[in-house]
Design a protein around this motif. Sequence first.
Motif, PDB file in Angstrom:
ATOM      1  N   ALA A  19       0.838  -1.206   0.000  1.00 49.70           N
ATOM      2  CA  ALA A  19       0.000   0.000   0.000  1.00 49.70           C
ATOM      3  C   ALA A  19       0.868   1.248   0.000  1.00 49.70           C
ATOM      4  O   ALA A  19       0.566   2.229  -0.690  1.00 49.70           O
ATOM      5  N   PHE A  20       1.943   1.198   0.777  1.00 46.42           N
ATOM      6  CA  PHE A  20       2.817   2.364   0.889  1.00 46.42           C
ATOM      7  C   PHE A  20       3.435   2.710  -0.460  1.00 46.42           C
ATOM      8  O   PHE A  20       3.599   3.873  -0.812  1.00 46.42           O
ATOM      9  N   LEU A  21       3.773   1.682  -1.218  1.00 44.98           N
ATOM     10  CA  LEU A  21       4.452   1.875  -2.496  1.00 44.98           C
ATOM     11  C   LEU A  21       3.473   2.052  -3.660  1.00 44.98           C
ATOM     12  O   LEU A  21       3.896   2.101  -4.826  1.00 44.98           O
ATOM     13  N   ALA A  22       2.189   2.166  -3.324  1.00 44.87           N
ATOM     14  CA  ALA A  22       1.160   2.246  -4.363  1.00 44.87           C
ATOM     15  C   ALA A  22       1.447   3.288  -5.445  1.00 44.87           C
ATOM     16  O   ALA A  22       1.165   3.043  -6.618  1.00 44.87           O
ATOM     17  N   PRO A  23       2.023   4.462  -5.088  1.00 48.65           N
ATOM     18  CA  PRO A  23       2.278   5.449  -6.144  1.00 48.65           C
ATOM     19  C   PRO A  23       3.312   5.001  -7.177  1.00 48.65           C
ATOM     20  O   PRO A  23       3.459   5.664  -8.214  1.00 48.65           O
ATOM     21  N   LEU A  24       4.019   3.920  -6.909  1.00 49.89           N
ATOM     22  CA  LEU A  24       5.064   3.474  -7.843  1.00 49.89           C
ATOM     23  C   LEU A  24       4.640   2.201  -8.557  1.00 49.89           C
ATOM     24  O   LEU A  24       4.080   1.293  -7.934  1.00 49.89           O
ATOM     25  N   ASP A  25       4.923   2.120  -9.838  1.00 47.79           N
ATOM     26  CA  ASP A  25       4.625   0.877 -10.564  1.00 47.79           C
ATOM     27  C   ASP A  25       5.712  -0.159 -10.264  1.00 47.79           C
ATOM     28  O   ASP A  25       6.670   0.100  -9.554  1.00 47.79           O
ATOM     29  N   ARG A  26       5.526  -1.342 -10.840  1.00 46.53           N
ATOM     30  CA  ARG A  26       6.400  -2.474 -10.561  1.00 46.53           C
ATOM     31  C   ARG A  26       7.877  -2.152 -10.792  1.00 46.53           C
ATOM     32  O   ARG A  26       8.721  -2.429  -9.945  1.00 46.53           O
ATOM     33  N   ALA A  27       8.157  -1.548 -11.924  1.00 45.55           N
ATOM     34  CA  ALA A  27       9.546  -1.249 -12.286  1.00 45.55           C
ATOM     35  C   ALA A  27      10.135  -0.214 -11.334  1.00 45.55           C
ATOM     36  O   ALA A  27      11.287  -0.338 -10.902  1.00 45.55           O
ATOM     37  N   ALA A  28       9.326   0.779 -10.988  1.00 45.18           N
ATOM     38  CA  ALA A  28       9.808   1.835 -10.102  1.00 45.18           C
ATOM     39  C   ALA A  28      10.106   1.288  -8.708  1.00 45.18           C
ATOM     40  O   ALA A  28      11.086   1.680  -8.056  1.00 45.18           O
ATOM     41  N   ARG A  29       9.284   0.348  -8.259  1.00 40.95           N
ATOM     42  CA  ARG A  29       9.521  -0.267  -6.949  1.00 40.95           C
ATOM     43  C   ARG A  29      10.832  -1.029  -6.946  1.00 40.95           C
ATOM     44  O   ARG A  29      11.612  -0.956  -5.990  1.00 40.95           O
ATOM     45  N   ALA A  30      11.064  -1.775  -8.002  1.00 42.39           N
ATOM     46  CA  ALA A  30      12.307  -2.546  -8.106  1.00 42.39           C
ATOM     47  C   ALA A  30      13.506  -1.605  -8.121  1.00 42.39           C
ATOM     48  O   ALA A  30      14.525  -1.861  -7.483  1.00 42.39           O
ATOM     49  N   GLU A  31      13.345  -0.502  -8.843  1.00 41.91           N
ATOM     50  CA  GLU A  31      14.417   0.485  -8.929  1.00 41.91           C
ATOM     51  C   GLU A  31      14.697   1.100  -7.547  1.00 41.91           C
ATOM     52  O   GLU A  31      15.848   1.237  -7.137  1.00 41.91           O
ATOM     53  N   LEU A  32      13.620   1.448  -6.846  1.00 43.67           N
ATOM     54  CA  LEU A  32      13.777   2.026  -5.502  1.00 43.67           C
ATOM     55  C   LEU A  32      14.500   1.055  -4.581  1.00 43.67           C
ATOM     56  O   LEU A  32      15.441   1.420  -3.869  1.00 43.67           O
ATOM     57  N   ARG A  33      14.071  -0.196  -4.635  1.00 43.28           N
ATOM     58  CA  ARG A  33      14.680  -1.202  -3.769  1.00 43.28           C
ATOM     59  C   ARG A  33      16.171  -1.352  -4.082  1.00 43.28           C
ATOM     60  O   ARG A  33      17.005  -1.423  -3.182  1.00 43.28           O
ATOM     61  N   SER A  34      16.489  -1.361  -5.348  1.00 49.12           N
ATOM     62  CA  SER A  34      17.887  -1.513  -5.755  1.00 49.12           C
ATOM     63  C   SER A  34      18.731  -0.322  -5.286  1.00 49.12           C
ATOM     64  O   SER A  34      19.854  -0.482  -4.803  1.00 49.12           O
ATOM     65  N   LEU A  35      18.177   0.881  -5.404  1.00 45.22           N
ATOM     66  CA  LEU A  35      18.910   2.072  -4.959  1.00 45.22           C
ATOM     67  C   LEU A  35      19.123   2.041  -3.449  1.00 45.22           C
ATOM     68  O   LEU A  35      20.212   2.356  -2.956  1.00 45.22           O
ATOM     69  N   LEU A  36      18.088   1.641  -2.728  1.00 38.42           N
ATOM     70  CA  LEU A  36      18.204   1.593  -1.263  1.00 38.42           C
ATOM     71  C   LEU A  36      19.196   0.521  -0.835  1.00 38.42           C
ATOM     72  O   LEU A  36      19.937   0.699   0.135  1.00 38.42           O
ATOM     73  N   MET A  37      19.231  -0.584  -1.557  1.00 36.87           N
ATOM     74  CA  MET A  37      20.190  -1.645  -1.239  1.00 36.87           C
ATOM     75  C   MET A  37      21.613  -1.119  -1.386  1.00 36.87           C
ATOM     76  O   MET A  37      22.441  -1.293  -0.503  1.00 36.87           O
ATOM     77  N   LYS A  38      21.865  -0.458  -2.500  1.00 38.88           N
ATOM     78  CA  LYS A  38      23.194   0.130  -2.729  1.00 38.88           C
ATOM     79  C   LYS A  38      23.545   1.092  -1.608  1.00 38.88           C
ATOM     80  O   LYS A  38      24.667   1.114  -1.098  1.00 38.88           O
ATOM     81  N   LEU A  39      22.549   1.895  -1.250  1.00 36.11           N
ATOM     82  CA  LEU A  39      22.768   2.944  -0.260  1.00 36.11           C
ATOM     83  C   LEU A  39      23.068   2.372   1.119  1.00 36.11           C
ATOM     84  O   LEU A  39      23.898   2.893   1.866  1.00 36.11           O
ATOM     85  N   MET A  40      22.396   1.277   1.469  1.00 36.21           N
ATOM     86  CA  MET A  40      22.451   0.794   2.848  1.00 36.21           C
ATOM     87  C   MET A  40      23.383  -0.394   3.055  1.00 36.21           C
ATOM     88  O   MET A  40      23.619  -0.789   4.188  1.00 36.21           O
ATOM     89  N   LYS A  41      23.902  -0.952   1.977  1.00 36.95           N
ATOM     90  CA  LYS A  41      24.694  -2.178   2.091  1.00 36.95           C
ATOM     91  C   LYS A  41      25.797  -2.056   3.138  1.00 36.95           C
ATOM     92  O   LYS A  41      25.964  -2.917   4.000  1.00 36.95           O
ATOM     93  N   GLU A  42      26.524  -0.946   3.071  1.00 36.97           N
ATOM     94  CA  GLU A  42      27.648  -0.761   3.995  1.00 36.97           C
ATOM     95  C   GLU A  42      27.175  -0.519   5.426  1.00 36.97           C
ATOM     96  O   GLU A  42      27.885  -0.824   6.382  1.00 36.97           O
ATOM     97  N   ARG A  43      25.994   0.062   5.557  1.00 41.69           N
ATOM     98  CA  ARG A  43      25.525   0.464   6.880  1.00 41.69           C
ATOM     99  C   ARG A  43      24.776  -0.647   7.598  1.00 41.69           C
ATOM    100  O   ARG A  43      24.509  -0.529   8.792  1.00 41.69           O
ATOM    101  N   LEU A  44      24.387  -1.663   6.871  1.00 35.77           N
ATOM    102  CA  LEU A  44      23.633  -2.758   7.482  1.00 35.77           C
ATOM    103  C   LEU A  44      24.404  -4.056   7.277  1.00 35.77           C
ATOM    104  O   LEU A  44      24.043  -4.874   6.436  1.00 35.77           O
ATOM    105  N   PRO A  45      25.461  -4.264   8.043  1.00 34.18           N
ATOM    106  CA  PRO A  45      26.333  -5.417   7.807  1.00 34.18           C
ATOM    107  C   PRO A  45      25.619  -6.746   7.993  1.00 34.18           C
ATOM    108  O   PRO A  45      26.054  -7.760   7.469  1.00 34.18           O
TER     109      PRO A  45
END
Lengths: 141, 141
Positions: free
Chosen positions: A113-139
């Motif tokens: 529901a939270f991600l409703a404003p984003l379509d499937r591709a946009a959600r995947a893109e967001l997740r990928s960006l957040l993964m890159k961003l947080m990888k180092e910070r969440l060992p």
Amino acid sequence: MKVTTTAGYLLMKAGIHATREMEAALAAMQLNPREFLVLTYAADAPLSQQELSRRIGIDPTLIVGVVDTLEERRLVARERDPDDRRRYAITLTPSGQKALARAVEATAAVEDAFLAPLDRAARAELRSLLMKLMKERLPYL
Amino acid sequence: MKVTTTAGYLLMKAGIHATREMEAALAAMQLNPREFLVLTYAADAPLSQQELSRRIGIDPTLIVGVVDTLEERRLVARERDPDDRRRYAITLTPSGQKALARAVEATAAVEDAFLAPLDRAARAELRSLLMKLMKERLPYL
DNA sequence: TATTGTTATACTCTATAACTATA
DNA sequence: TATAGTTATAGAGTATAACAATA
């Protein structure tokens, strides 16, 4: 650029809103986010309270109370580690596993529901960006 | 998929980490995030405390203390609204404007460091996705 | 001596309700 | 009667330090 439209500001606000909605969903099953995280981390492998504290990133003294609550509700069990009798191994009981599964389902619905404003591709893109961003910070992802 | 790698979870964690780092940067200039937000919103237009409360999304009773602190430090001024003498118009003093400018610079630097794992295009993409996501939830952007 | 888990205490933060002044 | 701002109080949440048991 306005402060309130920078990526950093939006990230903070998005985190606050997402957390609030997750809390509401979890509250319906008598869990707070912390209890949910303990269930999640303990499900992977039996961990000591210190290890849970490190991975989740909350104070060891707070873990005590969380595990107390979960143990009273028979969702987790404290078993002494035979190799080091100072330690507990925190494990999920069968009803703990069921509760976790239900909670995962509930939070997935909230996320959807939270991600409703984003379509499937946009959600995947967001997740990928957040993964890159947080990888180092969440060992302990 | 593991709970700890979903977009929702990562969003919560990213928000927490970003907030923590912003807090640290602002603390160096004796501001907390709330004070920073009040300066930010009051800079655009003189607002009443109620209006600040609504836009920032914190309780009116909390605004009182924030404005007290900022007023003591001569960063904002309370001026009575002549049209409705119950209301204050909260405005930035010249030193308030300077303090805000410094704080904006400091938080921009933190944001830059926080987003270091992402290149220019990825940052723009992230910002655009977050804008789409939060537009409905942040009516006073 | 160091570490794991625990408890108690003090501190901070916040939400609620009650109040004054003005509309 | 309703709204803007203020204050006091109580409750929740958290951090700190000290402790027992084990290493």
